[in-house]
Design an enzyme around this catalytic site. Structure first.
Site, PDB file in Angstrom:
ATOM      1  N   HIS A  56      -0.475  16.666 -48.229  1.00  0.00           N
ATOM      2  CA  HIS A  56       0.002  16.805 -49.603  1.00  0.00           C
ATOM      3  C   HIS A  56       0.368  15.419 -50.109  1.00  0.00           C
ATOM      4  O   HIS A  56       0.730  14.526 -49.329  1.00  0.00           O
ATOM      5  CB  HIS A  56       1.221  17.716 -49.656  1.00  0.00           C
ATOM      6  CG  HIS A  56       0.919  19.147 -49.352  1.00  0.00           C
ATOM      7  ND1 HIS A  56       1.814  20.158 -49.607  1.00  0.00           N
ATOM      8  CD2 HIS A  56      -0.173  19.750 -48.812  1.00  0.00           C
ATOM      9  CE1 HIS A  56       1.290  21.312 -49.253  1.00  0.00           C
ATOM     10  NE2 HIS A  56       0.084  21.091 -48.754  1.00  0.00           N
ATOM     11  N   GLU A  58       2.956  14.301 -51.493  1.00  0.00           N
ATOM     12  CA  GLU A  58       4.312  13.887 -51.115  1.00  0.00           C
ATOM     13  C   GLU A  58       4.346  13.303 -49.702  1.00  0.00           C
ATOM     14  O   GLU A  58       4.963  12.267 -49.456  1.00  0.00           O
ATOM     15  CB  GLU A  58       5.284  15.079 -51.161  1.00  0.00           C
ATOM     16  CG  GLU A  58       5.394  15.754 -52.502  1.00  0.00           C
ATOM     17  CD  GLU A  58       4.479  16.966 -52.651  1.00  0.00           C
ATOM     18  OE1 GLU A  58       3.260  16.857 -52.365  1.00  0.00           O
ATOM     19  OE2 GLU A  58       4.972  18.029 -53.070  1.00  0.00           O
ATOM     20  N   CYS A  86       6.599  22.050 -52.015  1.00  0.00           N
ATOM     21  CA  CYS A  86       6.665  23.248 -51.175  1.00  0.00           C
ATOM     22  C   CYS A  86       7.712  23.051 -50.077  1.00  0.00           C
ATOM     23  O   CYS A  86       8.287  21.971 -49.932  1.00  0.00           O
ATOM     24  CB  CYS A  86       5.293  23.516 -50.560  1.00  0.00           C
ATOM     25  SG  CYS A  86       4.795  22.285 -49.327  1.00  0.00           S
ATOM     26  N   CYS A  89       7.027  20.080 -47.681  1.00  0.00           N
ATOM     27  CA  CYS A  89       7.314  18.770 -48.271  1.00  0.00           C
ATOM     28  C   CYS A  89       8.804  18.546 -48.459  1.00  0.00           C
ATOM     29  O   CYS A  89       9.303  17.446 -48.183  1.00  0.00           O
ATOM     30  CB  CYS A  89       6.558  18.621 -49.589  1.00  0.00           C
ATOM     31  SG  CYS A  89       4.770  18.496 -49.339  1.00  0.00           S
TER      32      CYS A  89
END
Length: 153
Positions: A56, A58, A86, A89
């Site tokens: 992701h 992040e 999410c 993360c």
């Protein structure tokens, strides 16, 4: 003034999201800044291309920032991301001891900064994040809607 800075940094995160979009990834982008406000890392979502479910934006940004700053902890840093993080993360953000997360669009399915879960400010953690949501939310949401409409249509 802080609002202008948040908008400018989120605009950079949106540029990263557009890069992800162009590569066929879910269009999420992130920008990580240090305590002085200097950009340390930028990232675009890449789980498809990298065959990595943890890729992701992040996570990629935090990995890059850790290398730049020479530390697995990122105290005083802030992350600007185009979609509410999410649970995975947010867990990483908490462990890295980031100070703040700023997101654009809320995620009503998996958001962990207040939409579905509130892991970012949970008193059960030994560290809590300052959370600001809704910065350039319309632009980020429109990009996400366009991406998913093209996939469904």
């Amino acid at each position: 003034m802080a609002e202008d800075t948040d908008r400018a940094l989120m605009a950079q995160a949106l540029d990263c999201a557009r890069q992800a979009y162009e590569l066929g990834e879910v269009p999420v982008g992130a920008v990580l800044v240090d305590s002085a406000g200097a950009v340390v890392a930028r990232a675009a979502n890449a789980p498809i291309a990298s065959h990595d479910p943890t890729a992701h934006a992040e996570i990629i940004a935090m990995r890059a920032a850790g290398q730049v700053l020479g530390n697995y902890r990122l105290p005083g840093c802030s992350l600007y991301v185009t979609l509410e993080p999410c649970a995975m993360c947010v867990g990483a953000l908490v462990h890295a001891r980031l100070e703040r997360v700023v997101f654009a669009a809320p995620d009503p399915k998996t958001g962990a900064c207040g939409s579905v879960f509130d892991l970012a400010t949970s008193p059960r953690h030994n560290h809590r994040l300052i959370v600001t949501g809704g910065v350039l939310a319309d632009e980020a949401a429109a990009l996400l809607r366009r991406f998913f409409a093209e996939r469904r249509g």
